[in-house]
Scaffold this motif. Structure first.
Motif, PDB file in Angstrom:
ATOM      1  N   VAL A 117       9.500  -0.070   1.782  1.00  0.00           N
ATOM      2  CA  VAL A 117       8.733  -0.122   3.032  1.00  0.00           C
ATOM      3  C   VAL A 117       9.523   0.595   4.126  1.00  0.00           C
ATOM      4  O   VAL A 117       8.974   1.423   4.866  1.00  0.00           O
ATOM      5  CB  VAL A 117       8.408  -1.579   3.428  1.00  0.00           C
ATOM      6  CG1 VAL A 117       7.743  -1.636   4.795  1.00  0.00           C
ATOM      7  CG2 VAL A 117       7.525  -2.241   2.365  1.00  0.00           C
ATOM      8  N   GLY A 170       9.238   4.216   3.931  1.00  0.00           N
ATOM      9  CA  GLY A 170       7.907   4.752   4.154  1.00  0.00           C
ATOM     10  C   GLY A 170       7.104   5.012   2.883  1.00  0.00           C
ATOM     11  O   GLY A 170       5.989   5.504   2.942  1.00  0.00           O
ATOM     12  N   ARG A 171       7.673   4.696   1.721  1.00  0.00           N
ATOM     13  CA  ARG A 171       6.925   4.868   0.467  1.00  0.00           C
ATOM     14  C   ARG A 171       5.824   3.831   0.353  1.00  0.00           C
ATOM     15  O   ARG A 171       4.801   4.073  -0.277  1.00  0.00           O
ATOM     16  CB  ARG A 171       7.851   4.752  -0.751  1.00  0.00           C
ATOM     17  CG  ARG A 171       8.717   5.976  -0.956  1.00  0.00           C
ATOM     18  CD  ARG A 171       9.370   6.005  -2.317  1.00  0.00           C
ATOM     19  NE  ARG A 171       8.440   6.053  -3.427  1.00  0.00           N
ATOM     20  CZ  ARG A 171       7.790   7.143  -3.848  1.00  0.00           C
ATOM     21  NH1 ARG A 171       7.954   8.287  -3.209  1.00  0.00           N
ATOM     22  NH2 ARG A 171       6.988   7.093  -4.887  1.00  0.00           N
ATOM     23  N   GLU A 203       3.607   0.539   2.528  1.00  0.00           N
ATOM     24  CA  GLU A 203       3.234  -0.162   3.756  1.00  0.00           C
ATOM     25  C   GLU A 203       2.782  -1.559   3.347  1.00  0.00           C
ATOM     26  O   GLU A 203       2.383  -1.776   2.203  1.00  0.00           O
ATOM     27  CB  GLU A 203       2.098   0.550   4.465  1.00  0.00           C
ATOM     28  CG  GLU A 203       2.472   1.900   5.011  1.00  0.00           C
ATOM     29  CD  GLU A 203       1.312   2.588   5.716  1.00  0.00           C
ATOM     30  OE1 GLU A 203       1.567   3.190   6.760  1.00  0.00           O
ATOM     31  OE2 GLU A 203       0.170   2.512   5.217  1.00  0.00           O
ATOM     32  N   LYS A 249       8.539  -6.684   4.860  1.00  0.00           N
ATOM     33  CA  LYS A 249       8.960  -5.467   5.558  1.00  0.00           C
ATOM     34  C   LYS A 249      10.454  -5.181   5.438  1.00  0.00           C
ATOM     35  O   LYS A 249      10.911  -4.102   5.812  1.00  0.00           O
ATOM     36  CB  LYS A 249       8.530  -5.527   7.023  1.00  0.00           C
ATOM     37  CG  LYS A 249       7.029  -5.354   7.172  1.00  0.00           C
ATOM     38  CD  LYS A 249       6.573  -5.454   8.600  1.00  0.00           C
ATOM     39  CE  LYS A 249       5.060  -5.243   8.681  1.00  0.00           C
ATOM     40  NZ  LYS A 249       4.563  -5.471  10.036  1.00  0.00           N
ATOM     41  N   LYS A 272       0.835  -1.203   0.000  1.00  0.00           N
ATOM     42  CA  LYS A 272       0.000   0.000   0.000  1.00  0.00           C
ATOM     43  C   LYS A 272       0.872   1.257   0.000  1.00  0.00           C
ATOM     44  O   LYS A 272       1.998   1.229   0.502  1.00  0.00           O
ATOM     45  CB  LYS A 272      -0.897   0.006   1.235  1.00  0.00           C
ATOM     46  CG  LYS A 272      -1.895  -1.134   1.244  1.00  0.00           C
ATOM     47  CD  LYS A 272      -2.772  -1.034   2.470  1.00  0.00           C
ATOM     48  CE  LYS A 272      -3.920  -2.007   2.383  1.00  0.00           C
ATOM     49  NZ  LYS A 272      -4.831  -1.843   3.535  1.00  0.00           N
ATOM     50  N   LYS A 273       0.323   2.322  -0.547  1.00  0.00           N
ATOM     51  CA  LYS A 273       1.040   3.598  -0.554  1.00  0.00           C
ATOM     52  C   LYS A 273       1.266   4.041   0.885  1.00  0.00           C
ATOM     53  O   LYS A 273       0.340   4.083   1.689  1.00  0.00           O
ATOM     54  CB  LYS A 273       0.252   4.645  -1.321  1.00  0.00           C
ATOM     55  CG  LYS A 273       0.152   4.300  -2.800  1.00  0.00           C
ATOM     56  CD  LYS A 273      -0.718   5.256  -3.557  1.00  0.00           C
ATOM     57  CE  LYS A 273      -0.818   4.781  -5.009  1.00  0.00           C
ATOM     58  NZ  LYS A 273      -1.787   5.567  -5.785  1.00  0.00           N
ATOM     59  N   GLY A 274       2.527   4.341   1.207  1.00  0.00           N
ATOM     60  CA  GLY A 274       2.885   4.722   2.565  1.00  0.00           C
ATOM     61  C   GLY A 274       2.792   6.214   2.795  1.00  0.00           C
ATOM     62  O   GLY A 274       2.524   6.987   1.874  1.00  0.00           O
ATOM     63  N   ARG A 289       5.908   9.761   0.847  1.00  0.00           N
ATOM     64  CA  ARG A 289       6.040   9.665  -0.614  1.00  0.00           C
ATOM     65  C   ARG A 289       6.511  10.987  -1.211  1.00  0.00           C
ATOM     66  O   ARG A 289       6.261  11.282  -2.368  1.00  0.00           O
ATOM     67  CB  ARG A 289       4.714   9.242  -1.222  1.00  0.00           C
ATOM     68  CG  ARG A 289       4.250   7.880  -0.698  1.00  0.00           C
ATOM     69  CD  ARG A 289       3.011   7.381  -1.369  1.00  0.00           C
ATOM     70  NE  ARG A 289       3.179   7.097  -2.765  1.00  0.00           N
ATOM     71  CZ  ARG A 289       3.734   5.985  -3.283  1.00  0.00           C
ATOM     72  NH1 ARG A 289       4.185   5.052  -2.482  1.00  0.00           N
ATOM     73  NH2 ARG A 289       3.824   5.817  -4.582  1.00  0.00           N
TER      74      ARG A 289
END
Length: 146
Positions: free
Chosen positions: A125, A128-129, A131, A120, A57-59, A62
């Motif tokens: 990940v 933070g880009r 999840e 992870k 998923k988008k973190g 970004r």
């Protein structure tokens, strides 16, 4: 961002590797006792195996510049290649134009904890880009995409 959506990688069943997999900074014994069950329908017996579907998923982070984004993407793709080489994933690829999900990984690991931990380790990940959300998923053993 164009690099992520522009690259489509599909990885199909890989040959079995050795029994020991070297992770960064440690060795892990690769187990082969996947959770399965069988059921019979007519003359056919199906063996179902539990896999783990990871939604990338988008973190929250970004906002990297283009150069940093390109470097993170390069490391992300290297991580996916490593997962494939180690026979941890059966298939991987990006989603298209989804609001929150950027991609999918189908793990062929023994436990959800192992799939989640491996996902992870992805540099995207860690930056933070992206999840990770990991879900158990059952499929007939030996299933193929058509």
């Amino acid at each position: 961002m164009k690099y992520f959506f522009g690259i489509l990688i599909i990885i199909f069943c890989f040959s079995c590797g050795s029994n020991t997999v070297i992770y960064p900074d440690k060795a892990l014994e690769k187990k082969t006792n996947h959770e399965t069950f069988s059921y019979k329908e007519g003359d056919t017996t199906y063996v179902m195996q539990k896999y783990f579907l990871v939604l990338l998923k988008k973190g929250p982070n970004r906002n990297q510049d283009e150069e940093e984004t390109t470097e993170i993407q390069k490391k992300h793709m290297a991580h996916i290649s490593w997962l494939a080489e180690q026979n941890f994933i059966s298939i991987a690829g990006p989603s298209e134009n989804h609001e929150t999900v950027s991609g999918f990984l189908l793990f062929n690991t023994e436990t959800m904890k192992q799939a989640d931990s491996l996902a992870k380790l992805d540099p995207a990940v860690k930056a933070g880009r992206l999840e990770v959300e990991t879900l158990p998923w059952w499929a007939a053993k030996g299933s193929k995409l058509k």
